[in-house]
Design an enzyme around this catalytic site. Sequence first.
Site, PDB file in Angstrom:
ATOM      1  N   ASP A  72     106.248  56.498  10.540  1.00 15.44           N
ATOM      2  CA  ASP A  72     105.385  56.577   9.354  1.00 15.44           C
ATOM      3  C   ASP A  72     106.034  55.884   8.164  1.00 15.44           C
ATOM      4  OD1 ASP A  72     107.310  58.688   9.379  1.00 15.44           O
ATOM      5  OD2 ASP A  72     106.172  59.783   7.855  1.00 15.44           O
ATOM      6  N   GLU A 137     108.217  61.899   8.767  1.00 14.71           N
ATOM      7  CA  GLU A 137     109.454  61.920   7.991  1.00 14.71           C
ATOM      8  C   GLU A 137     109.171  61.713   6.504  1.00 14.71           C
ATOM      9  OE1 GLU A 137     113.185  60.777   6.028  1.00 14.71           O
ATOM     10  OE2 GLU A 137     111.339  59.618   6.154  1.00 14.71           O
TER      11      GLU A 137
END
Length: 385
Positions: A72, A137
């Site tokens: 991400d 994250e």
Amino acid sequence: MTAPTSASLALACDLIARRSVTPRDAGCQSLLGRRLAAAGFRVESLPFGEVSNLWARRGREPPLFVFAGHTDVVPPGPLEAWTSPPFEPTLRGEFLYGRGAADMKGSLAAMVLACERFVADHPRHPGSLALLLTSDEEGPAVDGTARVVEALRERGEIATWCVVGEPSSRDRLGDVIKIGRRGSLGGQLRVRGHQGHVAYPHLADNPIHRATPALAELAATTWDNGNEDFPPTSFQISNLQSGTGAENVIPGELEAWFNFRFSTAVGEQALRERTEAILARHALDYELTWTCRGEPFVTSRGALIEAVIGAIHDCTGLDTRCSTEGGTSDGRFIAPTGAEVVELGPVNATIHKIDECVRIADLDHLVHIYERTLERLLLPDRTGR
């Protein structure tokens, strides 16, 4: 964009082109999983909630080396501010531009290439090699690495060593590695007063006036003096809100958000107790909600740090510096299992910024550093260690 000139650049471009704004993965893990499966890894999808996670392992015996990273990325911000579209990987001069180029799709490409090459050269390598990838994250970090690590722990899969691909370098690739991180403790403080007219302050209770001395004392307090691994704990107010928008109204409430980045020289509980003692001393009517996003951790000098430092010197000639500065990373979830954890990745000067970029040559160099690290740890008899 001209055609990529190396395998690592081509893979990094393919990843950047996928709009994996947290918590979306946008197919990054499927792409990487297919390549790892072709290299002999057992690939598992471990989704939790709306978060995509991938665990790929080759080998069943210890020691277990893990590459950890995230697919991400943070939102790109205003598209018109970018020189080229953030999800169209673009080569300009010596750099590859695009959201995630440095944080951390360049590292992911290098990790996978390093694994492929290591396995091709050493198909019967001792120990085990694995990758842990998440799409959570940059977001809340609740259903990502933390959940996967717990699931792996329950079935006895515990990492011996872990390299996290966070962009650790400062000026040149490999000049800094992170061997630990400070803890992060956040507080949301709500101070209550009584709303009233500014012309009649005796009929009101101004929460701004009430809270300001307490906040000033918190900001001026020395929480600890740090230690050989960490600087002193820092306290920062990040948000402050009050008022009705009218000039002639005393507000009835103030909200302040603050954060401690704390070292191993002080504990979370001590920070909470000292903060609440200061607030009580100022006789505030308040509510306080605490959120701890990670405890501090540090990896002692041992096999992993020696291997990473040696690999960097072998490949670049640099003498790297060990650091614990910066924000949190998913290493905070892996270190408590007993694993040695080091963060090593590209230069971090443009991460989370407009026109994020990575030096093209660094992608191939990072592949070599990662591969050399594997050789030093899993094939010590062949490297002179």
